[in-house]
Structures are given as structure tokens and as C-alpha cells.
Design a protein around this motif. Structure first.
Motif: not given
Length: 471
Positions: A192-197, A328-332, A298-302
Motif C-alpha cells: 500500500l506504500f507508494n515508494k515511487a513518491l 543524511k542522504l536520501s531520495l525518491s 505529495s512527494v517525499k523531499t530528498s
């Protein structure tokens, strides 16, 4: 004459009474709709089912129905695989999944966002309280192909047109049918989790694109600069970057060779040469730490966060996409695709969009979404150089699985180590790249969770399918 005046007066009064009756009816209906919307958090399935009984349809870019209401019932794509592939994006009328088209565009789909005058016109035209249709930029066929390829994995895939920002494909696995979501049964973990966003992934070696862009744009840049890859020997001594792959030890490599071989030593060294500020500045140009949205979704902030006095040892790891403690380093996946798209587009990062058009009842055309440049990530010359590096990486390097005969394809693979929810070490496989074709200007990103996968080959198959379809 008096009789005529009486008749006209009677007709006028009757018209005013009918108009007032219609107006009161509309006010009542709109108040009821607004009350339902305001109570959204506590709505039950019966209330939502009633609200979506006359909701507008959701269509793909070619008119394939992704959601529709008929005889008071809401249903989803006829193709079961398409319906399952898009459930995290399209959503469900029961709103068991948040941040979806069904939830965020509820007002448009149910017509509850209309003014009184517009609703009166629709009533007079016989449309009543039917909602508006939404035509999306998604391609159902392309999403189906991606779902077929990704079904064995826990994964996410994004394809977008880098010239327009249109999102053509958003697929996440595991798959789950919309009916299961509505009934809340047989739901696989993570489906159920929209990992792309909303996914927050460590980019691994795909971040070398940012380091490469920073190096090309820095004052210290030397086109013919070379680094001696030391293999498993740490670059700067104990604790600094090293090579731990079987093919470790690339010898003397230049920039293009380093990207093709994904050489940790080269990118660790150039990051030390130019300093943390240049890496950070370039990353923010590429929309790290910036708010991203996909219309109302919504899109998670990188994120790129580093300690103020970052040392060279830590910087060398950050430069290859593996942050140490305190960083910290992350992106969608969506942002990862946008990065490749901006490189292919000569530095223009287009604002991504999913909604192509809002079609009011009875309308043949509606409110269109127009392309817009969101960020300028670098100079055209620098991005051209970086794009050539990515093409070389596909032609001669680790991204070779993405090759398409006769086509210009650029790409970059990556692996990223992380701790699982159980504290175990796991490795994610990533790919980002582009297809430079005048009829098919596409950017792609793939993340496969918790295992090694030939992500470049998966990307090549998806891009080949799109090329055959759009050329």
C-alpha cells in the motif's frame, strides 16, 4: 393587452420560483458534499461509496479507463494487472490508501468544488451532480509492462517524459488488487506504500552523477584529470573510501572511465579536491532539500544533510552515495528519474505532473496542464558532458544492460547498503538513465529493495517497450 401582461407576469413568477427551487437544491447538495468532505477522516465505506456513485472517471493518456462509476458502483481498470499496478497511485474509493488520485482529487471527481452558477449550468444541461473526469499522463500499457517485469521483486519504477515532465509510469511492487484494499484483506506487506513518491532511499553510486556534475562545474576541474584506483586499499587511509567489489582495482582512470566502472576512488578523490561546499551546492541545484509535488500528490523531499565540519574521510563516502553516521542522504525514485531527465534536457529539470486534463461533464476538452521548468541544475555544456559520460557507461560500463540497438541511452547503476527493519544488512539495487530520441525523450529510475538485480536490463526492456509504442 392586460391578459398578455398577466401571462408574462405569471411566467416570470414561475421562472423565479423554479430558479429559487433549483438554487436551494444546489445549496443543499453542495452543503451536503462539503459536510462529507469535512468529515473525510471519519467517513465510512458506505458514505464514500455513496459519494463516489456518480464520480467522474479516471483515464490514462489514451483514454483507457482506470476508475469509473456505473449504476452506483465504483470499479477499477478492466485489466487486473493494470489495476493492481496502479492501486497505490489511483487509490480506492474507500480511501484506505492515502496520497492517491481518488483521495487528493476527490473534489474534482465528485464535483463538490464547483460554484453555484457552474453547477446550475450542469443541472440545466442534465448532468446533475456528476463529477468531472480526470485524464492522467500515465500509460496503462507501459505500467502493465513494468508490473510484469517487477512482479518478482519488492521494487519501484518511474518513467517520465523529460521534455514535458509528464509521468508515464508509476509502478510499485508487491502488487495488490483494489478489491482487496477496499475489503482490507490479503494485503502483502508494503503493497500500500507508494515508494515511487514517498520512498527514501540511499542513492548509492547513482549519487556519483551529482559528484560528477559538481566536479565538471568546479573551479578545480581538469578535463584530463586521472586517479589511480587502489582497489581494496582505502583512498585516504583507514576509514576512507575503498573498492570492495570483485573487479576492484581499475588502474589509472579518467572521469568517463570512472563513471562507467563506478570507481569509488575517483569520485572520492575529486570530492576531496573540490570540497564539501561544491558537492552540497550542486546537490541543491538538483533539487535536494527542495519541496517536490506531483500536482496534489505529495512527494517525499530528498535530503542531503552533513555536519558543518565534515572531514575528508566522511566526504569521500558521501561523494559515492554512502553517508556515514551523522550525515543524511536520501531520495525518491521520482526524483532519481528527474535527475537523469535534467541531464538529458541540458540542465532543465521539468516540473513533474500526473494530471493532464480535467474534463467537466459533457466537455470534449478541459483544463490542461502545461509543461514548466522547475529547476536549472547546471549549464548546458556541463550537462552535455555528463550525459556523454552516462552514454559511455551504457556502451562500455556497468549499465550495459540498458543498451537498445541504434538508440542513444545513458545510465548509471548503484547499490546501497542499509539496515532492514530487523537490523540486518541489506543491499538495494538502483538504476537511473535516459533515452534520447526525438519521439521518445524518456527518463527512468528503478529501485529493487533488499537484493541484487540486473536493474539496467530491466530499464532497457521498459524503454524498448516504450520506444516501440511511441515511435
Amino acid at each position: 393587452m392586460k391578459q398578455l401582461i398577466r401571462n408574462l407576469l405569471f411566467v416570470s413568477v414561475a421562472f423565479i420560483l423554479v430558479f429559487a427551487f433549483l438554487l436551494l437544491g444546489i445549496i443543499f447538495q453542495q452543503d451536503r458534499s462539503k459536510t462529507k468532505l469535512e468529515g473525510h477522516e471519519g467517513e465510512n465505506k458506505l458514505a464514500l461509496a455513496d459519494q463516489y456513485a456518480k464520480a467522474g472517471s479516471i483515464l490514462d493518456r489514451q483514454g483507457v479507463v482506470l476508475a469509473s462509476s456505473h449504476q452506483g458502483k465504483r470499479s477499477y481498470a478492466e485489466d487486473a494487472l493494470v489495476a493492481s499496478a496502479l492501486v497505490q497511485t489511483i487509490g480506492d474509493y474507500s480511501h484506505n490508501i492515502a496520497n492517491t488520485v481518488e483521495e487528493r482529487y476527490q473534489a474534482e471527481l465528485t464535483g463538490s468544488n464547483r460554484g453555484l452558477f457552474k453547477q446550475l449550468i450542469f443541472d440545466l444541461q442534465g448532468h446533475g451532480l456528476r463529477g468531472s473526469d480526470l485524464r492522467l499522463t500515465l500509460d496503462a500499457g507501459l505500467c502493465r509492462k513494468a508490473a510484469e517485469l517487477l512482479e518478482p521483486y519488492k521494487a519501484s519504477l518511474v518513467v517520465l517524459n523529460y521534455e514535458t515532465g509528464e509521468v508515464l509510469c508509476l509502478v510499485n511492487t508487491p502488487l495488490v488488487p483494489p478489491e482487496n484494499v477496499i475489503r482490507w484483506e490479503n494485503i502483502a506487506e508494503g503493497s500500500l506504500f507508494n515508494k515511487a513518491l514517498l520512498g527514501q532511499y540511499t542513492p548509492g553510486s547513482t549519487f556519483k552523477l551529482i559528484t560528477d556534475a559538481a566536479w565538471i562545474s568546479s573551479d578545480q576541474y581538469q578535463p584530463d584529470y586521472q586517479v589511480m584506483c587502489k582497489g581494496s586499499e582505502p583512498l585516504l587511509g583507514p576509514g576512507s573510501v575503498l573498492e570492495n567489489r570483485q573487479d576492484a582495482g581499475h588502474g589509472l582512470v579518467n572521469r568517463s572511465q570512472a563513471l562507467a566502472a563506478s570507481c569509488n576512488h575517483f569520485f572520492g578523490q575529486v570530492a576531496v579536491n573540490m570540497g564539501a561546499k561544491q558537492v552540497f551546492y550542486t546537490a541543491e541545484n538538483f533539487a535536494f532539500n527542495a519541496d517536490l509535488n506531483l500536482g496534489k500528490l505529495s512527494v517525499k523531499t530528498s535530503r542531503l544533510e552533513m555536519t558543518p565540519q565534515i572531514d575528508d574521510y566522511t566526504l569521500s563516502w558521501l561523494a559515492i552515495g554512502q553517508p556515514l553516521e551523522g550525515q543524511k542522504l536520501s531520495l525518491s525514485p521520482l526524483h532519481l528519474a528527474m535527475i537523469s531527465g535534467a541531464i538529458a534536457q541540458g540542465g532543465q529539470m521539468m516540473e513533474p505532473h500526473l494530471l493532464a486534463e480535467v474534463l467537466n461533464p459533457g466537455a470534449q476538452s478541459g483544463e490542461l496542464t502545461h509543461p514548466r521548468v522547475a529547476y536549472l541544475v547546471g549549464t548546458e555544456a556541463a550537462m552535455h558532458t555528463l550525459a556523454q559520460d552516462m552514454v559511455y557507461s551504457v556502451q562500455e560500463g556497468m549499465a550495459g544492460g540498458a543498451q537498445i540497438p541504434g538508440q542513444v541511452v545513458g545510465g548509471k547503476t548503484g547499490t546501497a547498503e542499509r539496515a532492514s527493519s530487523k537490523g540486518e544488512n541489506q543491499t538495494d539495487s538502483l538504476f537511473t538513465g535516459f533515452l534520447q530520441n526525438p519521439h521518445c525523450p524518456l527518463a527512468i529510475a528503478i529501485v529493487v529493495e533488499g537484493q541484487w538485480a540486473d536493474v539496467s536490463s530491466l530499464a532497457g526492456q521498459v524503454l524498448s517497450y516504450a520506444l516501440d509504442k511511441y515511435q
